[in-house]
Design an enzyme around this catalytic site. Structure first.
Site, PDB file in Angstrom:
ATOM      1  N   HIS A 108       0.816  -1.220   0.000  1.00 28.88           N
ATOM      2  CA  HIS A 108       0.000   0.000   0.000  1.00 28.88           C
ATOM      3  C   HIS A 108       0.854   1.277   0.000  1.00 28.88           C
ATOM      4  CE1 HIS A 108      -2.792   3.118   1.177  1.00 28.88           C
ATOM      5  NE2 HIS A 108      -2.228   3.207   2.364  1.00 28.88           N
ATOM      6  N   HIS A 151       4.088   6.753   5.460  1.00 33.88           N
ATOM      7  CA  HIS A 151       2.919   7.476   5.945  1.00 33.88           C
ATOM      8  C   HIS A 151       2.062   6.716   6.958  1.00 33.88           C
ATOM      9  CE1 HIS A 151       0.408   5.359   2.885  1.00 33.88           C
ATOM     10  NE2 HIS A 151      -0.585   5.634   3.708  1.00 33.88           N
ATOM     11  N   GLU A 178       1.125   5.356  12.812  1.00 31.71           N
ATOM     12  CA  GLU A 178      -0.204   4.938  13.236  1.00 31.71           C
ATOM     13  C   GLU A 178      -0.315   3.411  13.371  1.00 31.71           C
ATOM     14  OE1 GLU A 178      -2.455   6.999  14.145  1.00 31.71           O
ATOM     15  OE2 GLU A 178      -4.382   5.982  14.091  1.00 31.71           O
ATOM     16  N   ASP A 179       0.289   2.697  12.468  1.00 35.30           N
ATOM     17  CA  ASP A 179       0.016   1.253  12.391  1.00 35.30           C
ATOM     18  C   ASP A 179       1.161   0.334  12.806  1.00 35.30           C
ATOM     19  OD1 ASP A 179      -2.460   1.912  11.460  1.00 35.30           O
ATOM     20  OD2 ASP A 179      -1.939   1.691   9.347  1.00 35.30           O
ATOM     21  N   ASP A 221     -23.023  16.614 -25.312  1.00 35.79           N
ATOM     22  CA  ASP A 221     -21.563  16.579 -25.451  1.00 35.79           C
ATOM     23  C   ASP A 221     -20.918  15.481 -24.616  1.00 35.79           C
ATOM     24  OD1 ASP A 221     -22.482  17.854 -23.280  1.00 35.79           O
ATOM     25  OD2 ASP A 221     -21.400  19.713 -23.609  1.00 35.79           O
TER      26      ASP A 221
HETATM   27 MN    MN Z   1      -2.485   4.608   4.099  1.00 33.37          MN
END
Ligand code: MN
Length: 757
Positions: free
Chosen positions: A48, A72, A76-77, A259
């Site tokens: 990811h 990134h 957090e993870d 269009d």
């Molecule tokens: Mn992410």
């Protein structure tokens, strides 16, 4: 999964001097940190961040941004920390990754709020660094591309959020490609049926008109070449979402849409744009009202192109965009396109000095991209839907506001300079009223700390606390100020009514009448009050005499002349017992031994109805007489209408004035909190012998004895001596007595005494 060298090669294609070491280090670090984690698709999690990085290479972002993309999700993870990232990659990178961590929490925020509100919340990161937002959008794009693997309920939420917040944001930032793809993916998940229908129809029409599209393309190329214009011509099909939106907003059926086809002509210069336009209009009929020149008048987000619609070979309307390559890049990548041209070395990582001071933040503010972004954000308030953006002006958005999180991720917008107390009141009035402390980003911090963007604030509450009146001057928000005033008023009123209750209780007792709130309630009419609390408070404030109240409740009551108060009696060392007109005892403890004396013997367990005095500070409507009173002094309170209570030492001559007003005498006692000792006012009069340095000597004695001089007044001067009055602050009577003794020993002092001592 993309290999390390492949990523480096991708960046090298547009930036040959790339800092390979940085990219490699970020790649390895993120891969290790995510380790065996997997995504919903079953892929290794690391795929990811890698894909997010790849999206940003498409946008030609610099290696520091790519590194941030790789990192990134680490804070957090994974076990990664900001400190660790800062050590390895520098301050700038760590700050950006942390910014993304904060933005990630936004995803957990309830989406009930209006779109503009959410947008504004999201924008908070921009003022610090646009790269955070670019990585965030790339992150969202990859998540949308892989949304099929998510649980269905999550899918709907993420898709709606993308449609409402991220796609428009990408559009506002001028990233049209990003916007189109986000919308298309979100549409597919929000309304699969409509998406399927519209996509199918579009595909059918494209097949049917494939010949026509080729024909127009060929004709255009030929015409432009004949006129000496080197141009790139491509047909493009409208996206399902934009077709669907048009059908909905204009109430058209699919057949009525005109269009569906568009062409893009990209040339080398602005001059060629207009020449190409002339060629097109000479060849085909233009549709009136559809011509727009965004080159001479660019859109707010810096979009520039010429738009026109012509009637094509088979009477089909065809939309044309004419632009230069540079305009095209801006149209597709928006702010990212500008970021490409930013000063080289603006990011600390790019200079290969991971521990150096990250110049990124400061330098970025000087770049084209930053200036462009500011302009774009300013234009938010003038966009297509001004009502969504005008609620707050851009000035407030960037300079006057800070955005902080609750521990649960709720975002609280506050004015800049706000402190945790403001935050507490913004969360809820009850939270503010019971606030006693705060943790900012997990650390206990003073309540006066100014909050910063992205701070996570946890309010520490106490069940019994009420806000100190002094907070009123510290808070920034009107809401907090009003709530503190309200709470202070309520607390003061409660103190007055508590005081009134004690006074009345005593007065009724003296009059030999029963007393209770119910009894008082019966006399309300005659007292011209509607509320018992009001009566109590009025008595407490000294505005209503207790005799008056007794008479109102018991009309038969005859007011007697009450005996004058104040025979003070020394009961033993350190122990004083004072009896006033009512027979109430004033006492102050100064040791473990129980009080001696008739009254205390007779009623040793008498419930304490005295008003505890802890100094003039705080919310008590209490102050000290000019001569002051210190613990150890026998004290008396005198109630004055509208002013509260003044504390006098019992020896004060001023008390004589109240001898015939027993109702104004209030029971008071010292209640010293040993853990939080405070100083008390005391006035002394000193006769100094006039000699050089004598005043300095006196001041030194006072200072040596740990007393504070509040004010000093010369009373009388003669050639040989000076009389002065000092307003001091001392701990207690022993302290004061010791000080007076030392002063008397001083050669500079003739006499030293307490005023009214
Ligand atoms: Mn992410």
């Amino acid at each position: 999964m993309m290999r390390q060298y492949e990523l480096v090669e991708r960046v090298q294609r547009y930036k040959p001097q790339v800092n390979e070491a940085l990219l490699n280090k970020a790649y390895v670090y993120a891969m290790k940190k995510h380790g065996g984690q997997t995504r919903a698709s079953g892929d290794p999690y690391f795929s990811h961040p890698l894909e997010v990085a790849a999206i940003l290479t498409d946008m030609h972002m610099d290696e520091s941004t790519i590194a941030v993309a790789l990192l990134h999700d680490t804070i957090e993870d994974t076990s990664a920390t900001k400190v660790e990232i800062e050590e390895l990659f520098g301050e700038d990178t760590a700050r950006l990754v942390e910014g993304l961590t904060k933005l990630k929490r936004l995803d957990l925020v309830s989406k009930k709020a209006a779109q503009a509100e959410n947008l504004r919340k999201l924008l908070l990161a921009i003022s610090e660094d646009v790269r955070v937002l670019l990585v965030k959008l790339a992150d969202r794009l990859h998540n949308m591309r892989t949304l099929d693997f998510m649980r269905e309920d999550k899918r709907a939420r993420i898709a709606e959020e993308t449609m409402d917040i991220y796609a428009p944001l990408a559009g506002r930032m001028g990233m049209q490609d990003m916007r189109d793809e986000l919308e298309e993916l979100a549409f597919k998940h929000i309304n699969p049926e409509a998406y399927g229908t519209v996509s199918d129809r579009l595909a059918q029409i494209a097949n049917r008109h494939a010949g026509m599209l080729d024909e127009i393309t060929a004709t255009l190329r030929g015409l432009l070449a004949d006129n000496g214009i080197h141009a790139d011509v491509a047909s493009r099909r409208k996206k399902a979402w934009s077709v669907f939106k048009k059908m909905e907003s204009k109430g058209l059926s699919f057949e009525q849409l005109s269009d569906i086809f568009g062409f893009r002509i990209i040339v080398g210069s602005v001059d060629e744009c207009y020449r190409a336009l002339g060629v097109v209009h000479r060849e085909w009929k233009m549709v009136p009202g559809r011509f727009k020149d965004y080159i001479s008048t660019p859109k707010q987000n810096d979009y520039r192109s010429i738009h026109t619609t012509i009637v094509g070979p088979s009477n089909q309307r065809v939309e044309l965009q004419i632009r230069t390559w540079h305009m095209h890049e801006v149209a597709e990548y928006g702010v990212a396109a500008h970021a490409i041209y930013k000063d080289q070395g603006a990011a600390s990582g790019g200079e290969g000095k991971p521990n150096g001071k990250g110049g990124g933040a400061a330098a970025f503010k000087d770049t084209n991209a930053y200036a462009w972004l500011r302009r774009t954000i300013e234009s938010l308030s003038e966009g297509d839907h001004p009502e969504q953006f005008l609620e707050h002006t851009k000035l407030e958005l960037f300079q006057d506001q800070v955005f902080c999180f609750t521990p649960k991720g709720r975002l609280i917008a506050l004015p800049r300079g706000a402190i945790p107390v403001d935050f507490a009141y913004a969360v809820h009035t009850d939270v503010g009223d019971s606030c006693v402390g705060a943790k900012i980003n997990g650390r206990i911090m003073p309540l006066v700390t100014q909050l910063q963007n992205g701070d996570e604030v946890e309010i520490i509450r106490s069940g019994s606390a009420s806000p100190p009146a002094a907070w009123e001057a510290m808070v920034k928000t009107g809401k907090a100020r009003a709530a503190i005033r309200r709470a202070t008023r309520a607390a003061v009123r409660k103190q007055y009514s508590g005081l009134g209750h004690r006074i009345l209780e005593r007065a009724f007792e003296r009059a030999g009448r029963p007393f209770s709130r119910d009894i008082l309630n019966d006399g309300l009419g005659r007292l011209a009050h509607t509320d018992v609390e009001d009566v109590l408070a009025a008595v407490g404030r000294g505005e209503l005499a207790s005799a008056h109240v007794i008479k109102a409740v018991f009309p038969d009551f005859q007011e007697e002349k009450l005996s004058a108060p104040a025979s003070a009696e020394l009961l033993g060392e350190g122990w004083f017992n004072l009896t006033d007109a009512s027979g109430m005892m004033f006492r102050f403890p100064d040791g473990e031994a129980p009080a001696a004396g008739a009254r205390s013997d007779a009623e040793p367990r008498e419930p304490d109805r005295t008003l505890p005095i802890r100094g003039a500070a705080g919310d008590l409507p209490v102050r000290f007489s000019p001569e002051g009173a210190v613990p150890g002094d026998r004290i008396v309170g005198i109630a004055t209408p509208g002013k509260g209570i003044t504390i006098y030492p019992i020896q004060s001559p001023a008390l004589a004035a109240y001898d015939d007003q027993p109702d104004r005498w209030v029971d008071v006692r010292w209640d010293i909190d040993e853990a939080n000792r405070t100083r008390f006012p005391a006035q002394i009069i000193v006769t100094a012998i006039n000699a050089p340095g004598s005043l300095a000597e006196i001041a030194q004695v006072i200072a040596r004895n740990d007393a504070n001089i509040h004010t000093l007044a010369m009373v009388r001067t003669a050639p040989d001596f000076t009389e002065m009055i000092f307003d001091l602050e001392v701990w207690d009577i022993r302290h004061l007595t010791r000080l007076l003794g030392q002063l008397r020993e001083s050669e500079a002092v003739s006499t030293a005494d307490r005023v009214n001592g």
